[in-house]
Design a protein around this motif. Structure first.
Motif, short mmCIF file in Angstrom:
data_model
loop_
_atom_site.label_atom_id
_atom_site.label_comp_id
_atom_site.label_asym_id
_atom_site.label_seq_id
_atom_site.Cartn_x
_atom_site.Cartn_y
_atom_site.Cartn_z
N HIS A 131 0.82 -1.21 0.00
CA HIS A 131 0.00 0.00 0.00
C HIS A 131 0.86 1.27 0.00
O HIS A 131 0.46 2.29 0.58
N ALA A 132 2.01 1.22 -0.64
CA ALA A 132 2.93 2.36 -0.58
C ALA A 132 3.75 2.49 -1.86
O ALA A 132 4.79 3.14 -1.85
N TYR A 133 3.28 1.89 -2.95
CA TYR A 133 4.13 1.81 -4.13
C TYR A 133 4.39 3.15 -4.81
O TYR A 133 5.46 3.35 -5.39
N ASP A 134 3.45 4.08 -4.76
CA ASP A 134 3.72 5.37 -5.39
C ASP A 134 4.89 6.05 -4.72
O ASP A 134 5.82 6.53 -5.39
N ILE A 135 4.88 6.09 -3.39
CA ILE A 135 5.99 6.72 -2.67
C ILE A 135 7.27 5.90 -2.82
O ILE A 135 8.36 6.45 -3.03
N LEU A 136 7.15 4.58 -2.74
CA LEU A 136 8.33 3.73 -2.89
C LEU A 136 8.98 3.93 -4.25
O LEU A 136 10.21 4.11 -4.35
N LEU A 137 8.19 3.94 -5.30
CA LEU A 137 8.75 4.11 -6.64
C LEU A 137 9.29 5.53 -6.85
O LEU A 137 10.26 5.72 -7.59
N ASP A 138 8.68 6.52 -6.18
CA ASP A 138 9.24 7.87 -6.23
C ASP A 138 10.66 7.87 -5.66
O ASP A 138 11.58 8.48 -6.25
N LEU A 139 10.85 7.20 -4.54
CA LEU A 139 12.17 7.16 -3.91
C LEU A 139 13.16 6.35 -4.75
O LEU A 139 14.33 6.74 -4.89
N VAL A 140 12.70 5.25 -5.30
CA VAL A 140 13.55 4.46 -6.19
C VAL A 140 14.00 5.29 -7.38
O VAL A 140 15.18 5.33 -7.74
N GLU A 141 13.04 5.98 -7.99
CA GLU A 141 13.37 6.79 -9.17
C GLU A 141 14.31 7.93 -8.81
O GLU A 141 15.24 8.24 -9.58
N ARG A 142 14.11 8.52 -7.65
CA ARG A 142 14.92 9.68 -7.26
C ARG A 142 16.37 9.30 -6.95
O ARG A 142 17.30 10.02 -7.29
N TYR A 143 16.56 8.14 -6.33
CA TYR A 143 17.88 7.84 -5.79
C TYR A 143 18.63 6.70 -6.46
O TYR A 143 19.86 6.77 -6.55
N VAL A 144 17.96 5.62 -6.89
CA VAL A 144 18.73 4.44 -7.25
C VAL A 144 18.35 3.79 -8.58
O VAL A 144 19.03 2.84 -9.01
N ALA A 145 17.29 4.23 -9.24
CA ALA A 145 16.94 3.61 -10.53
C ALA A 145 18.00 3.94 -11.56
O ALA A 145 18.66 4.97 -11.51
N GLY A 146 18.15 3.06 -12.53
CA GLY A 146 19.08 3.32 -13.63
C GLY A 146 20.36 2.54 -13.52
O GLY A 146 20.59 1.60 -14.28
N GLY A 147 21.21 2.89 -12.57
CA GLY A 147 22.50 2.22 -12.48
C GLY A 147 22.56 1.08 -11.49
O GLY A 147 23.64 0.55 -11.22
N ASN A 148 21.42 0.73 -10.92
CA ASN A 148 21.37 -0.34 -9.93
C ASN A 148 20.27 -1.34 -10.31
O ASN A 148 19.42 -1.04 -11.15
N VAL A 149 20.30 -2.51 -9.69
CA VAL A 149 19.24 -3.50 -9.87
C VAL A 149 18.25 -3.33 -8.74
O VAL A 149 18.62 -3.44 -7.56
N CYS A 150 17.00 -3.07 -9.08
CA CYS A 150 15.94 -2.90 -8.09
C CYS A 150 14.93 -4.02 -8.25
O CYS A 150 14.28 -4.13 -9.30
N ILE A 151 14.80 -4.85 -7.21
CA ILE A 151 13.89 -5.99 -7.23
C ILE A 151 12.70 -5.67 -6.33
O ILE A 151 12.87 -5.27 -5.17
N LEU A 152 11.50 -5.83 -6.86
CA LEU A 152 10.29 -5.70 -6.06
C LEU A 152 9.89 -7.10 -5.61
O LEU A 152 9.54 -7.94 -6.43
N HIS A 153 9.97 -7.31 -4.32
CA HIS A 153 9.68 -8.61 -3.71
C HIS A 153 8.17 -8.74 -3.48
O HIS A 153 7.57 -7.87 -2.84
N TRP A 154 7.57 -9.80 -4.07
CA TRP A 154 6.15 -10.10 -3.84
C TRP A 154 5.29 -8.87 -4.17
O TRP A 154 4.57 -8.33 -3.33
N PHE A 155 5.37 -8.40 -5.42
CA PHE A 155 4.67 -7.17 -5.81
C PHE A 155 3.17 -7.31 -5.62
O PHE A 155 2.57 -8.32 -6.02
N SER A 156 2.56 -6.27 -5.04
CA SER A 156 1.12 -6.32 -4.75
C SER A 156 0.43 -4.99 -5.04
O SER A 156 -0.65 -4.73 -4.51
N GLY A 157 1.05 -4.16 -5.87
CA GLY A 157 0.46 -2.86 -6.18
C GLY A 157 -0.58 -2.94 -7.28
O GLY A 157 -1.11 -4.01 -7.60
#
Length: 249
Positions: A131-157
């Motif tokens: 119940h937090a994917y918009d904020i979670l993805l905002d933080l991922v996009e802001r800080y670590v997307a692109g040059g890192n591997v980002c795994i969403l565990h048990w996605f439920s959005g």
């Protein structure tokens, strides 16, 4: 495919964790083992040094933040350790009703870790989200997307959040519990085939027993279910993606 890879588990919870790690090495298998508290990280890393196919993640689980099991000093420790850790997990946000009132504390804790990671690329993250994917993805996009591997565990959005995560380049680790829901099964069919990974999320509690054959069987059932849903043979592709994510290729 010679052996399975588990991209989200908790081997340090297992009563017989070193025996299990030896079995995984003997099989030629590989795992991304997530911790849940930063104070555990150095000890767990030390214990698993003899097992190079066991990758240990630096954890700051949102449940621990919400329950007050992580102090401000320990959040700062997580951020400091994150500066040099290659594998980060389990981290994330959980805005389920039972955690109402802790949302900002969770965001602040996660953001402190991601900020510490941001200057360096080549990291691997395993994210918990409820119940937090918009904020979670905002933080991922802001800080670590692109040059890192980002795994969403048990996605439920939502489907829209799934598509946004795909555009950000996220991977998705899938286990049996995700496949229990109709929405989870539909998402497995929608994720690009080269972003699919397997997980057990096991053991679920400290001190729980986990036998090697049961671990293998769970991963085998998950793969078979995914292949049936998608009507394609994915074993080799999922295995290769997993090895690349773990830095074993």
């Amino acid at each position: 495919m010679s052996a399975f890879c588990d991209l989200h588990c908790h081997l340090d919870f297992a009563e017989e964790r070193l025996e299990l790690a030896r079995g995984i090495e003997d099989l030629g298998a590989s795992v991304f083992s997530n911790t849940v508290h930063p104070a555990d990280y150095d000890l767990v890393c030390h214990e698993f040094i003899p097992y190079p196919h066991v990758r240990i993640g630096l954890g700051l689980h949102p449940w621990w933040v919400a329950y007050g099991r992580v102090s401000r000093e320990e959040v700062a420790l997580a951020a400091e350790l994150a500066k040099s850790a290659r594998f980060i997990g389990e981290v994330g946000l959980d805005f389920a009703k039972r955690f109402a009132g802790t949302e900002q504390a969770q965001v602040d804790a996660l953001e402190s870790v991601l900020k510490a990671c941001a200057p360096r690329e080549g990291r691997v993250f395993s994210f918990h989200g409820v119940h937090a994917y918009d904020i979670l993805l905002d933080l991922v996009e802001r800080y670590v997307a692109g040059g890192n591997v980002c795994i969403l565990h048990w996605f439920s959005g939502s489907n829209e959040q799934l598509q946004r995560a795909v555009r950000l380049g996220c991977f998705f680790s899938v286990g049996e519990r995700m496949l229990e829901s109709r929405r989870g099964r539909e998402y497995v069919k929608a994720v690009p085939e080269d972003r699919l990974l397997l997980e057990t999320d096991a053991p679920s509690e400290p001190g729980e027993r986990l036998q090697l054959d049961a671990w293998q069987a769970q991963l085998g059932r998950t793969l078979a279910a995914i292949e049936q849903l998608r009507d394609e043979d994915l074993a080799d592709l999922v295995h290769e993606s997993s090895l690349q994510v773990l830095g074993l290729r």
